[in-house]
Design a protein around this motif. Structure first.
Motif, mmCIF file in Angstrom:
data_model
loop_
_atom_site.group_PDB
_atom_site.id
_atom_site.type_symbol
_atom_site.label_atom_id
_atom_site.label_comp_id
_atom_site.label_asym_id
_atom_site.label_seq_id
_atom_site.Cartn_x
_atom_site.Cartn_y
_atom_site.Cartn_z
ATOM 1 N N MET A 1 0.842 -1.191 0.000
ATOM 2 C CA MET A 1 0.000 0.000 0.000
ATOM 3 C C MET A 1 0.882 1.248 0.000
ATOM 4 S SD MET A 1 -3.329 -0.887 2.289
ATOM 5 C CE MET A 1 -2.479 -1.060 3.827
ATOM 6 N N LYS A 2 0.341 2.305 -0.570
ATOM 7 C CA LYS A 2 1.115 3.535 -0.700
ATOM 8 C C LYS A 2 1.086 4.334 0.599
ATOM 9 C CE LYS A 2 0.842 4.045 -5.651
ATOM 10 N NZ LYS A 2 0.637 4.980 -6.753
ATOM 11 N N THR A 3 2.227 4.933 0.905
ATOM 12 C CA THR A 3 2.373 5.751 2.101
ATOM 13 C C THR A 3 3.039 7.074 1.734
ATOM 14 O OG1 THR A 3 3.404 5.941 4.292
ATOM 15 C CG2 THR A 3 4.510 4.493 2.682
ATOM 16 N N ILE A 4 2.662 8.115 2.422
ATOM 17 C CA ILE A 4 3.224 9.448 2.203
ATOM 18 C C ILE A 4 4.704 9.486 2.567
ATOM 19 C CG2 ILE A 4 2.780 10.467 4.477
ATOM 20 C CD1 ILE A 4 1.773 12.258 1.303
ATOM 21 N N PHE A 5 5.165 8.491 3.305
ATOM 22 C CA PHE A 5 6.554 8.476 3.732
ATOM 23 C C PHE A 5 7.492 7.907 2.668
ATOM 24 C CE2 PHE A 5 4.367 8.285 7.970
ATOM 25 C CZ PHE A 5 4.600 9.621 8.273
ATOM 26 N N ASP A 6 6.949 7.416 1.573
ATOM 27 C CA ASP A 6 7.754 6.917 0.467
ATOM 28 C C ASP A 6 8.025 8.061 -0.505
ATOM 29 O OD1 ASP A 6 8.818 4.663 -1.279
ATOM 30 O OD2 ASP A 6 7.258 5.532 -2.571
ATOM 31 N N GLU A 7 9.304 8.289 -0.820
ATOM 32 C CA GLU A 7 9.674 9.428 -1.669
ATOM 33 C C GLU A 7 9.023 9.374 -3.046
ATOM 34 O OE1 GLU A 7 13.607 11.838 -3.300
ATOM 35 O OE2 GLU A 7 13.874 9.893 -2.332
ATOM 36 N N SER A 8 8.988 8.213 -3.670
ATOM 37 C CA SER A 8 8.388 8.126 -5.009
ATOM 38 C C SER A 8 6.886 8.397 -4.951
ATOM 39 C CB SER A 8 8.690 6.782 -5.675
ATOM 40 O OG SER A 8 8.121 5.727 -4.940
ATOM 41 N N THR A 9 6.243 8.001 -3.876
ATOM 42 C CA THR A 9 4.813 8.289 -3.703
ATOM 43 C C THR A 9 4.602 9.787 -3.515
ATOM 44 O OG1 THR A 9 4.416 6.097 -2.767
ATOM 45 C CG2 THR A 9 2.776 7.803 -2.286
ATOM 46 N N ARG A 10 5.429 10.426 -2.702
ATOM 47 C CA ARG A 10 5.323 11.884 -2.537
ATOM 48 C C ARG A 10 5.515 12.584 -3.881
ATOM 49 N NH1 ARG A 10 8.518 10.861 1.898
ATOM 50 N NH2 ARG A 10 10.377 11.768 0.902
ATOM 51 N N ARG A 16 0.850 15.228 -9.441
ATOM 52 C CA ARG A 16 -0.597 15.321 -9.608
ATOM 53 C C ARG A 16 -1.125 16.679 -9.152
ATOM 54 N NH1 ARG A 16 -2.920 10.057 -6.800
ATOM 55 N NH2 ARG A 16 -4.913 10.981 -7.424
ATOM 56 N N ILE A 17 -0.544 17.233 -8.081
ATOM 57 C CA ILE A 17 -0.947 18.565 -7.623
ATOM 58 C C ILE A 17 -0.625 19.594 -8.704
ATOM 59 C CG2 ILE A 17 -0.442 20.411 -5.958
ATOM 60 C CD1 ILE A 17 0.012 18.089 -3.864
ATOM 61 N N HIS A 18 0.590 19.513 -9.251
ATOM 62 C CA HIS A 18 0.987 20.457 -10.305
ATOM 63 C C HIS A 18 0.086 20.332 -11.538
ATOM 64 C CE1 HIS A 18 4.448 22.104 -8.327
ATOM 65 N NE2 HIS A 18 5.079 20.951 -8.260
ATOM 66 N N ALA A 19 -0.460 19.147 -11.779
ATOM 67 C CA ALA A 19 -1.271 18.897 -12.981
ATOM 68 C C ALA A 19 -2.707 19.407 -12.872
ATOM 69 C CB ALA A 19 -1.277 17.407 -13.306
ATOM 70 N N ILE A 20 -3.137 19.827 -11.690
ATOM 71 C CA ILE A 20 -4.516 20.315 -11.536
ATOM 72 C C ILE A 20 -4.654 21.649 -12.273
ATOM 73 C CG2 ILE A 20 -6.330 21.056 -9.950
ATOM 74 C CD1 ILE A 20 -4.823 19.537 -7.721
ATOM 75 N N PRO A 21 -5.549 21.713 -13.253
ATOM 76 C CA PRO A 21 -5.763 23.000 -13.939
ATOM 77 C C PRO A 21 -6.429 24.004 -12.992
ATOM 78 C CG PRO A 21 -6.801 21.169 -15.136
ATOM 79 C CD PRO A 21 -6.329 20.627 -13.830
ATOM 80 N N ASP A 142 -4.774 11.568 -2.085
ATOM 81 C CA ASP A 142 -5.261 10.896 -3.289
ATOM 82 C C ASP A 142 -6.761 11.155 -3.483
ATOM 83 O OD1 ASP A 142 -5.093 8.748 -5.475
ATOM 84 O OD2 ASP A 142 -6.545 7.843 -4.085
ATOM 85 N N HIS A 143 -7.518 11.093 -2.413
ATOM 86 C CA HIS A 143 -8.965 11.310 -2.455
ATOM 87 C C HIS A 143 -9.291 12.675 -3.071
ATOM 88 C CE1 HIS A 143 -13.147 11.364 -1.003
ATOM 89 N NE2 HIS A 143 -12.901 12.533 -0.480
ATOM 90 N N HIS A 144 -8.612 13.711 -2.593
ATOM 91 C CA HIS A 144 -8.919 15.053 -3.092
ATOM 92 C C HIS A 144 -8.348 15.299 -4.477
ATOM 93 C CE1 HIS A 144 -11.271 16.358 0.244
ATOM 94 N NE2 HIS A 144 -10.360 15.886 1.068
ATOM 95 N N LEU A 145 -7.254 14.662 -4.813
ATOM 96 C CA LEU A 145 -6.763 14.770 -6.190
ATOM 97 C C LEU A 145 -7.734 14.083 -7.163
ATOM 98 C CD1 LEU A 145 -2.961 14.275 -5.549
ATOM 99 C CD2 LEU A 145 -4.096 16.367 -6.328
ATOM 100 N N ARG A 146 -8.260 12.944 -6.764
ATOM 101 C CA ARG A 146 -9.283 12.258 -7.574
ATOM 102 C C ARG A 146 -10.529 13.124 -7.700
ATOM 103 N NH1 ARG A 146 -8.761 6.509 -8.135
ATOM 104 N NH2 ARG A 146 -6.938 5.765 -7.013
ATOM 105 N N GLN A 147 -10.881 13.786 -6.603
ATOM 106 C CA GLN A 147 -12.062 14.644 -6.607
ATOM 107 C C GLN A 147 -11.969 15.689 -7.714
ATOM 108 O OE1 GLN A 147 -12.427 16.988 -3.039
ATOM 109 N NE2 GLN A 147 -14.584 17.458 -3.417
ATOM 110 N N PHE A 148 -10.749 16.148 -7.991
ATOM 111 C CA PHE A 148 -10.538 17.151 -9.029
ATOM 112 C C PHE A 148 -9.864 16.564 -10.261
ATOM 113 C CE2 PHE A 148 -11.900 19.681 -5.601
ATOM 114 C CZ PHE A 148 -12.541 20.752 -6.200
ATOM 115 N N ASN A 149 -10.080 15.275 -10.457
ATOM 116 C CA ASN A 149 -9.687 14.564 -11.673
ATOM 117 C C ASN A 149 -8.186 14.648 -11.961
ATOM 118 O OD1 ASN A 149 -10.624 12.816 -13.619
ATOM 119 N ND2 ASN A 149 -10.945 14.423 -15.141
ATOM 120 N N SER A 150 -7.389 14.552 -10.904
ATOM 121 C CA SER A 150 -5.946 14.608 -11.094
ATOM 122 C C SER A 150 -5.284 13.386 -10.475
ATOM 123 C CB SER A 150 -5.369 15.867 -10.487
ATOM 124 O OG SER A 150 -3.982 15.940 -10.707
#
Length: 150
Positions: A1-10, A16-21, A142-150
């Motif tokens: 499972m993905k964790t915020i403590f993994d550098e590649s996951t961060r 994904r944050i940068h990709a939000i229009p 992830d939940h909120h990025l999905r909410q905004f389709n990112s």
């Protein structure tokens, strides 16, 4: 499972944050983009102990919190769309600097590299292990990025 403590996951989350229009619309829920970004930065500050938060578990959480936490982080399934938001994280402001909020959110995500907040107590789930915090922080983002389709 993905964790915020993994550098590649961060890094994935940051991309994904940068990709939000700037004109992104929510796929569900009542928040607009600015409110979501403010909600997420406020939540990250709370998780990380910034601005001296007062931690207290609500009574109903003392009864059902651990069960709810186990259910939420037991697998890779995203957080359900209808999960309620705690009152302090309901954002009333509807407009502001989107780019500034995104940059601050990225900064907060990066700071998980040196996370240390032994005082953290989730308002519903209660005291959590660092592993549980890592899983929940990833799923929340992830939940909120999905909410905004990112």
């Amino acid at each position: 499972m993905k964790t915020i403590f993994d550098e590649s996951t961060r890094n994935e989350l940051i991309d994904r944050i940068h990709a939000i229009p700037d004109n992104a619309q929510a796929q569900w829920g009542k928040m607009n983009l600015y409110q979501m970004l403010t909600h997420c930065t406020t939540w990250e500050e709370w998780m990380q102990g910034k601005n001296n938060p007062v931690y207290k578990q609500v009574f109903i959480g003392k009864i059902f919190g651990k069960m709810g936490l186990r259910r939420m982080i037991r697998d890779d399934k995203p957080i359900d769309k209808g999960v309620p938001t705690s009152e302090p994280f309901k954002i009333k402001e509807t407009s502001g600097d989107i780019q500034e909020k995104k940059a601050y959110w990225v900064q907060l995500i990066r700071s998980y590299e040196t996370y240390s907040n032994p005082a953290f107590i989730h308002d519903f789930f209660g005291k959590m292990t660092e592993e549980q915090i890592g899983l929940l922080a990833y799923k929340h983002t992830d939940h909120h990025l999905r909410q905004f389709n990112s």
